[in-house]
Design a protein around this motif. Structure first.
Motif, PDB file in Angstrom:
ATOM      1  N   PRO A  33     -11.692   3.330   7.715  1.00 39.68           N
ATOM      2  CA  PRO A  33     -10.927   2.816   6.573  1.00 39.68           C
ATOM      3  C   PRO A  33      -9.463   2.576   6.935  1.00 39.68           C
ATOM      4  O   PRO A  33      -8.845   3.387   7.622  1.00 39.68           O
ATOM      5  CB  PRO A  33     -11.062   3.932   5.531  1.00 39.68           C
ATOM      6  N   ARG A  34      -8.929   1.471   6.475  1.00 32.46           N
ATOM      7  CA  ARG A  34      -7.528   1.143   6.691  1.00 32.46           C
ATOM      8  C   ARG A  34      -6.904   0.695   5.367  1.00 32.46           C
ATOM      9  O   ARG A  34      -7.543   0.010   4.569  1.00 32.46           O
ATOM     10  CB  ARG A  34      -7.374   0.034   7.741  1.00 32.46           C
ATOM     11  N   ALA A  35      -5.657   1.081   5.163  1.00 34.01           N
ATOM     12  CA  ALA A  35      -4.969   0.761   3.911  1.00 34.01           C
ATOM     13  C   ALA A  35      -4.250  -0.578   3.970  1.00 34.01           C
ATOM     14  O   ALA A  35      -3.852  -1.111   2.931  1.00 34.01           O
ATOM     15  CB  ALA A  35      -3.966   1.866   3.587  1.00 34.01           C
ATOM     16  N   VAL A  36      -4.085  -1.122   5.164  1.00 28.40           N
ATOM     17  CA  VAL A  36      -3.346  -2.370   5.338  1.00 28.40           C
ATOM     18  C   VAL A  36      -3.990  -3.135   6.482  1.00 28.40           C
ATOM     19  O   VAL A  36      -4.444  -2.543   7.466  1.00 28.40           O
ATOM     20  CB  VAL A  36      -1.849  -2.077   5.617  1.00 28.40           C
ATOM     21  N   ASP A  37      -4.087  -4.461   6.353  1.00 30.16           N
ATOM     22  CA  ASP A  37      -4.630  -5.237   7.466  1.00 30.16           C
ATOM     23  C   ASP A  37      -3.481  -5.804   8.297  1.00 30.16           C
ATOM     24  O   ASP A  37      -2.305  -5.654   7.960  1.00 30.16           O
ATOM     25  CB  ASP A  37      -5.616  -6.304   6.984  1.00 30.16           C
ATOM     26  N   SER A 224       4.546   9.933  17.454  1.00 35.31           N
ATOM     27  CA  SER A 224       3.918   9.422  16.240  1.00 35.31           C
ATOM     28  C   SER A 224       4.603  10.054  15.036  1.00 35.31           C
ATOM     29  O   SER A 224       4.456  11.254  14.774  1.00 35.31           O
ATOM     30  CB  SER A 224       2.429   9.773  16.240  1.00 35.31           C
ATOM     31  N   LEU A 225       5.343   9.241  14.284  1.00 32.57           N
ATOM     32  CA  LEU A 225       6.107   9.775  13.163  1.00 32.57           C
ATOM     33  C   LEU A 225       5.213  10.449  12.132  1.00 32.57           C
ATOM     34  O   LEU A 225       5.623  11.412  11.484  1.00 32.57           O
ATOM     35  CB  LEU A 225       6.923   8.653  12.525  1.00 32.57           C
ATOM     36  N   CYS A 226       3.983   9.960  11.993  1.00 35.64           N
ATOM     37  CA  CYS A 226       3.081  10.550  11.004  1.00 35.64           C
ATOM     38  C   CYS A 226       2.805  12.018  11.281  1.00 35.64           C
ATOM     39  O   CYS A 226       2.385  12.751  10.372  1.00 35.64           O
ATOM     40  CB  CYS A 226       1.768   9.779  10.957  1.00 35.64           C
ATOM     41  N   MET A 227       3.065  12.470  12.501  1.00 33.51           N
ATOM     42  CA  MET A 227       2.786  13.857  12.858  1.00 33.51           C
ATOM     43  C   MET A 227       3.961  14.784  12.600  1.00 33.51           C
ATOM     44  O   MET A 227       3.856  16.007  12.799  1.00 33.51           O
ATOM     45  CB  MET A 227       2.354  13.930  14.327  1.00 33.51           C
ATOM     46  N   PHE A 228       5.084  14.230  12.116  1.00 35.36           N
ATOM     47  CA  PHE A 228       6.295  15.023  11.884  1.00 35.36           C
ATOM     48  C   PHE A 228       6.765  15.031  10.430  1.00 35.36           C
ATOM     49  O   PHE A 228       7.639  15.824  10.087  1.00 35.36           O
ATOM     50  CB  PHE A 228       7.449  14.485  12.751  1.00 35.36           C
ATOM     51  N   LEU A 229       6.239  14.150   9.609  1.00 37.17           N
ATOM     52  CA  LEU A 229       6.842  13.892   8.304  1.00 37.17           C
ATOM     53  C   LEU A 229       6.159  14.642   7.167  1.00 37.17           C
ATOM     54  O   LEU A 229       4.922  14.679   7.087  1.00 37.17           O
ATOM     55  CB  LEU A 229       6.804  12.391   8.015  1.00 37.17           C
ATOM     56  N   GLU A 230       6.971  15.208   6.277  1.00 38.79           N
ATOM     57  CA  GLU A 230       6.437  15.833   5.070  1.00 38.79           C
ATOM     58  C   GLU A 230       5.677  14.796   4.255  1.00 38.79           C
ATOM     59  O   GLU A 230       6.105  13.646   4.143  1.00 38.79           O
ATOM     60  CB  GLU A 230       7.576  16.418   4.228  1.00 38.79           C
ATOM     61  N   GLY A 231       4.562  15.214   3.695  1.00 33.17           N
ATOM     62  CA  GLY A 231       3.754  14.303   2.893  1.00 33.17           C
ATOM     63  C   GLY A 231       2.696  13.565   3.676  1.00 33.17           C
ATOM     64  O   GLY A 231       1.883  12.856   3.093  1.00 33.17           O
ATOM     65  N   PRO A 263      -5.689   5.088   4.945  1.00 30.20           N
ATOM     66  CA  PRO A 263      -5.543   5.367   3.518  1.00 30.20           C
ATOM     67  C   PRO A 263      -5.144   6.819   3.284  1.00 30.20           C
ATOM     68  O   PRO A 263      -5.331   7.683   4.153  1.00 30.20           O
ATOM     69  CB  PRO A 263      -6.951   5.083   2.958  1.00 30.20           C
ATOM     70  N   GLY A 264      -4.571   7.083   2.125  1.00 32.93           N
ATOM     71  CA  GLY A 264      -4.228   8.453   1.766  1.00 32.93           C
ATOM     72  C   GLY A 264      -2.932   8.956   2.343  1.00 32.93           C
ATOM     73  O   GLY A 264      -2.663  10.162   2.321  1.00 32.93           O
ATOM     74  N   VAL A 265      -2.113   8.067   2.857  1.00 32.14           N
ATOM     75  CA  VAL A 265      -0.813   8.439   3.407  1.00 32.14           C
ATOM     76  C   VAL A 265       0.099   7.235   3.238  1.00 32.14           C
ATOM     77  O   VAL A 265      -0.353   6.136   2.923  1.00 32.14           O
ATOM     78  CB  VAL A 265      -0.950   8.865   4.893  1.00 32.14           C
ATOM     79  N   PHE A 266       1.403   7.421   3.415  1.00 39.49           N
ATOM     80  CA  PHE A 266       2.343   6.315   3.194  1.00 39.49           C
ATOM     81  C   PHE A 266       2.169   5.228   4.248  1.00 39.49           C
ATOM     82  O   PHE A 266       1.550   5.429   5.299  1.00 39.49           O
ATOM     83  CB  PHE A 266       3.789   6.813   3.153  1.00 39.49           C
ATOM     84  N   LEU A 269       5.568   1.071   7.287  1.00 41.11           N
ATOM     85  CA  LEU A 269       6.984   0.808   7.023  1.00 41.11           C
ATOM     86  C   LEU A 269       7.651   2.025   6.401  1.00 41.11           C
ATOM     87  O   LEU A 269       8.755   2.423   6.809  1.00 41.11           O
ATOM     88  CB  LEU A 269       7.135  -0.407   6.106  1.00 41.11           C
ATOM     89  N   GLU A 270       7.007   2.638   5.421  1.00 43.34           N
ATOM     90  CA  GLU A 270       7.580   3.828   4.808  1.00 43.34           C
ATOM     91  C   GLU A 270       7.665   4.967   5.821  1.00 43.34           C
ATOM     92  O   GLU A 270       8.623   5.752   5.803  1.00 43.34           O
ATOM     93  CB  GLU A 270       6.747   4.249   3.598  1.00 43.34           C
ATOM     94  N   GLY A 271       6.694   5.061   6.707  1.00 47.13           N
ATOM     95  CA  GLY A 271       6.760   6.068   7.764  1.00 47.13           C
ATOM     96  C   GLY A 271       7.988   5.870   8.639  1.00 47.13           C
ATOM     97  O   GLY A 271       8.660   6.840   9.015  1.00 47.13           O
TER      98      GLY A 271
END
Length: 315
Positions: A33-37, A224-231, A263-266, A269-271
């Motif tokens: 699953p992907r939230a953006v193409d 990978s910023l997703c591994m450091f960010l709250e939320g 999906p299920g995360v920001f 761009l927001e990351g």
């Protein structure tokens, strides 16, 4: 009135992201699953002034999609590139697949990720599995890069030669850091100039000494910023760990990616916006953060012209 009043935080982030590059983003379509193409991603980051993105899928090369976007959406300032990940679906260490990706403008070859021997060991202890592996396709089987003596396999050497010939980047993927050292050393012997050490903060078993040493050999260290960010559901570390990693490699050898699109995360761009804010709050200067999201990444993947184009106002 002081016309040179300091910019607010959001304006600083806006300015830092002009010319940014996301070199590791999981847009779709994908078997997972992907939230953006890929097109939606390009549209979103174009609005923020990004110079380029490099899409990554664990199962296919996105170079054809990148070509379609370039042809049919020349108005988008953000250029879309892709590469190939050497997992089971493309035949593992498949020189034909790598040559095809290179011929179609691919920028990076990822060593095995979901099919790396190290990843499969990590997956068992982490109680994690790729969201498509049990639903749509069989589980991954190992794609080794070293033989039983610890020497680099001939098939891997053939891939490295193609990477060198085409001046592509080589990313370590989900290899264990001990394997990454050997692959990078062999790659340099064979003329590979662009080396990317993938997310030392997770899966690959790297220490800060490894980060320091791999950066010293000329590789860029990609976080990978997703591994450091709250939320983020992928968070495994925090700002202090990011500070330590950047200190180990040096700002000049550090690049930041979102590693987002799920999906299920920001959004990616927001990351990036949150990651830039985190780095600024850690005390890095605007120029240093811009280097880590733009200048260094352009050097790592040969995308300097894209950054220059965006900063000069070109499309």
């Amino acid at each position: 009135m002081n016309s040179q009043a300091p910019l607010g935080m959001e304006a600083r982030i806006d300015a830092i992201l002009v010319g940014a590059i996301d070199p590791h983003v999981h847009s779709g379509p994908s078997i997972a699953p992907r939230a953006v193409d890929h097109l939606e991603l390009a549209q979103q980051v174009s609005a923020a002034g990004f110079a380029a993105v490099i899409t990554k899928d664990h199962d296919y090369s996105g170079v054809m999609t990148a070509g379609l976007i370039a042809r049919h959406h020349p108005d988008l300032p953000t250029r879309v590139y892709s590469g190939i990940t050497l997992n089971n679906v493309v035949g593992g260490l498949n020189p034909y697949a790598v040559e095809h990706t290179a011929a179609m403008g691919g920028k990076v070859v990822f060593m095995p990720t979901l099919a790396a021997e190290n990843h499969l060991r990590w997956e068992k202890q982490a109680s994690w599995s790729h969201p498509a592996s049990t639903q749509k396709m069989r589980a991954a089987t190992p794609v080794p890069v070293l033989d039983s003596t610890g020497a680099v396999l001939d098939a891997a050497k053939e891939v490295l030669d193609i990477v060198a010939k085409n001046d592509m980047a080589l990313a370590s993927g989900h290899l264990h850091v001990t394997e990454a050292w050997k692959i990078f050393e062999e790659a340099q012997k064979r003329g590979v100039k662009r080396l990317i050490f993938t997310h030392p903060e997770e899966i690959v078993g790297a220490s800060l000494n490894d980060v320091k040493g791999i950066a010293a050999m000329g590789a860029f260290v990609e976080h990978s910023l997703c591994m450091f960010l709250e939320g983020s559901k992928f968070k495994v570390a925090g700002p202090e760990e990011m500070r330590q990693h950047i200190a180990a490699a040096g700002v000049g050898q550090t690049i930041l990616c979102s590693d987002l699109g799920q999906p299920g995360v920001f959004s990616p761009l927001e990351g990036f916006r949150r990651g830039v804010r985190m780095c600024l709050e850690l005390g890095f200067s605007d120029a240093e953060v811009h280097d880590m999201v733009s200048t260094n990444t352009a050097r790592a993947f040969g995308l300097e012209a894209d950054v220059d184009r965006v900063k000069s106002g070109g499309v």
